[in-house]
Write an enzyme that holds these catalytic residues in place. Structure first.
Site, mmCIF file in Angstrom:
data_model
loop_
_atom_site.group_PDB
_atom_site.id
_atom_site.type_symbol
_atom_site.label_atom_id
_atom_site.label_comp_id
_atom_site.label_asym_id
_atom_site.label_seq_id
_atom_site.Cartn_x
_atom_site.Cartn_y
_atom_site.Cartn_z
ATOM 1 N N LYS A 1 0.855 -1.197 0.000
ATOM 2 C CA LYS A 1 0.000 0.000 0.000
ATOM 3 C C LYS A 1 0.889 1.246 0.000
ATOM 4 C CE LYS A 1 -3.925 2.152 2.437
ATOM 5 N NZ LYS A 1 -4.847 2.090 3.586
ATOM 6 N N SER B 1 -10.463 0.319 6.776
ATOM 7 C CA SER B 1 -9.781 0.420 5.476
ATOM 8 C C SER B 1 -9.111 -0.851 4.986
ATOM 9 C CB SER B 1 -8.733 1.538 5.519
ATOM 10 O OG SER B 1 -9.350 2.793 5.395
ATOM 11 N N SER C 1 -9.957 2.372 2.512
ATOM 12 C CA SER C 1 -9.003 3.062 1.672
ATOM 13 C C SER C 1 -8.009 2.142 0.959
ATOM 14 C CB SER C 1 -8.209 4.059 2.502
ATOM 15 O OG SER C 1 -7.365 3.402 3.432
#
Lengths: 95, 496
Positions: free
Chosen positions: B79, B186, B162
């Site tokens: 990420k 997320s 997210s």
């Protein structure tokens, strides 16, 4: 709680964030609706409840007050938009 | 060879150990898949050269008999919230333009020293603020799943957020596994939307050092994988005490995979009655009921529990998280890294830089947080929210006196279409209604794919555990996964 345009402008200044004048009115509406929704917390009685700042119940650890890092000026400055003589450079603040 | 990107960590580990393929071959397959799958926009930065170099190092270690364990040679997505040495790190924001960290986050360093191969930096909502991966400066991510019927049939769907790029990459075969971070859901919500497993560990299990901060009292890194077993393996490589993060727990990392005994007989599973909300999608209710039935069949004792302050969790979160964010994001000032937009004075430069560098959702949250922390409102908003947070945390403490784990839905719906729910910020926040309370209490929570909507989209169930009891969460999750027995190959060509 309803925020007006001027309050939003002031908060944006506190946060040092330029918000275009034509965005202030819509933002005031959005922020007011978020704050109105958050108002529901006021219906809860929280007298005598400890505020929770962290979920971990460990005491913050302490370390020796010793230098553990350093001598990396070039690496520190590498991402700076502007630097001079080994310092970060910013627009002039003192006349 | 073309089936190599259908393997998971556990099966690839076995294939690598038997010499059926090399880490370099495995990595090549993913590099090609990433190039062919760019339309998904799952990656902000691809790092094929780094990946191949690390894969070859892994092969060299293995040839010498020095393979380092289950993650050695496993290609993963990182990420783009984890700082990676020498590789652009954006947090999905314009304000970090060109930022190349001179250091490596602890979690990514741990994975690297376990031999994992980084394929690239995956897309995310800007500063991890969002539930649909539509706030990224680098554009939205497309969910590899498509609805097979209904109003959204054939449309591009959001992957959740997210950690949307991470979830889409794993579901779409562009990574074998991925790192995520979870502040209010997320990891778990995108895992549910994309039909993969997403585990948010206990706060403190993984170091936050070198992870771009959103809300420091809530942020936690975790694995996003194809199976529960993979989540156990990968968490083991990510976790561990780190003196550089004072909130990192000084606890040993258990062998999570070994804790998955497959036996959940006699465990008491709590079903929180407050999660049965008015207007709940009947499909979500049916999935939850099915999960309860599966665990009962596996020998669990089902018990209704009460978490009375659940309905206040989202409002609490939307004070605490923006308040912490407004403080954390004060560092982006155009002086030390990233974007600078010139101005006549220092103040003017700050304002121009932050006005241009932050997107709309990030600006909204900074403004809410600044307001909540400002003089005259601090007690009414911030202290009040912190007190309610105590009540929410106490709810869980009481419940866990009589249950071993809690079962809930992960999200209130399946993945929705790109462009939906964008007008009203509060409607978007409701995506995290089932995941936010766990985050506020710092407890481990995992989303496991458990079924499909009537339109053919994956749906997840969430298992919540006691503090630092990821073992039970994984064990219960594996029981659900086994009972569900889903075929989770993303359906991408549904138009026919």
């Amino acid at each position: 709680m309803s925020l007006d345009k001027d309050t939003v402008k002031n908060i944006a200044y506190l946060a040092r964030m330029r918000v275009a004048d034509d965005k202030l009115e819509p933002l005031a509406g959005e922020l007011s609706s978020i704050l109105n929704w958050i108002e529901q917390l006021q219906e809860l009685d929280t007298d005598g409840v400890e505020p929770m700042a962290s979920v971990s119940d460990v005491v913050l650890p302490q370390r020796k007050d010793a230098v553990t890092d350093g001598n990396c000026q070039a690496a520190v400055l590498k991402n700076a938009p502007d630097s001079e003589d080994g310092f970060f450079a910013v627009p002039k603040v003192v006349e | 060879m073309s089936k190599l990107n259908e393997l998971n960590i556990a099966s690839a580990r076995d294939g690598l150990a038997r010499g059926e393929f090399s880490a370099a071959e495995l990595t090549e397959v993913y590099i090609q898949a990433i190039q062919a799958g760019r339309d998904m926009n799952a990656y902000i930065t691809e790092t094929p050269d780094v990946a191949l170099e690390r894969a070859r190092e892994s092969d060299a270690r293995r040839a010498k008999g020095d393979a380092m364990g289950a993650m050695d040679g496993i290609p993963i997505a990182m990420k783009d919230l984890f700082c990676t040495e020498g590789v652009l790190t954006t947090a999905g924001s314009h304000i970090l333009d060109g930022f190349v960290p001179p250091y490596e986050s602890t979690v990514s360093a741990n994975l690297r020293s376990a031999g994992a191969v980084m394929l690239g930096k995956s897309n995310l909502d800007e500063f991890a603020m969002g539930s649909a991966n539509i706030t990224s400066y680098y554009g939205p991510v497309k969910n590899p799943w498509k609805a097979t019927s209904g109003p959204n049939q054939g449309k591009d769907l959001v992957p959740g957020g997210s950690s949307g790029g991470s979830a889409a990459a794993v579901a779409g075969g562009l990574a074998m596994a991925a790192t995520g971070t979870d502040t209010g859901g997320s990891i778990r919500q995108p895992a549910s939307f994309c039909g993969i497993v997403g585990l948010k560990p206990t706060y403190g299990r993984c170091s936050r050092w070198g992870v771009v901060a959103f809300a420091s009292s809530l942020d936690q890194a975790g694995p996003m994988t194809k199976t529960v077993q993979d989540a156990a393996i990968m968490l083991g490589a990510m976790a561990g005490h780190d003196p550089k993060d004072s909130t990192s727990a000084p606890l040993p990392v258990p062998d999570f995979e070994a804790l998955m005994t497959g036996d959940v007989k006699g465990l008491t599973i709590g079903i929180p009655k407050e999660y049965k909300m008015d207007g709940m999608d009947p499909e979500i209710q049916a999935l939850w009921d099915q999960g309860i039935a599966w665990l009962k069949d596996a020998g669990c004792i089902i018990k209704e529990v009460s978490l009375p302050h659940t309905k206040y969790a989202l409002a609490t979160y939307y004070i605490v998280a923006p308040a912490e964010a407004s403080a954390n994001l004060a560092r982006y000032d155009g002086v030390r890294y990233g974007l600078r937009v010139p101005g006549d004075s220092l103040d003017d430069m700050y304002m121009n830089t932050r006005g241009a560098g932050f997107g709309e959702e990030v600006q909204r949250r900074i403004l809410i947080g600044t307001y909540a922390l400002s003089s005259g409102y601090y007690d009414a908003y911030y202290i009040k929210a912190q007190k309610v947070r105590t009540l929410i945390s106490n709810d869980f403490k009481t419940a866990f006196e009589s249950v071993d784990a809690i079962l809930t839905p992960t999200a209130p719906s399946a993945a929705f279409a790109l462009g939906e729910k964008q007008e009203d910020p509060v409607a978007m926040y409701l995506n995290d209604v089932f995941t936010v309370p766990t985050s506020l209490a710092g407890l481990p929570g995992m989303s496991v794919p458990a079924g499909f909507s009537s339109t053919g989209l994956p749906l997840g169930l969430q298992v919540i555990g006691r503090s630092f009891d990821e073992g039970t969460v994984l064990n219960v999750g594996a029981a659900l996964e086994k009972a569900a027995g889903l075929n989770l190959k993303a359906v991408t060509g549904a138009s026919s």
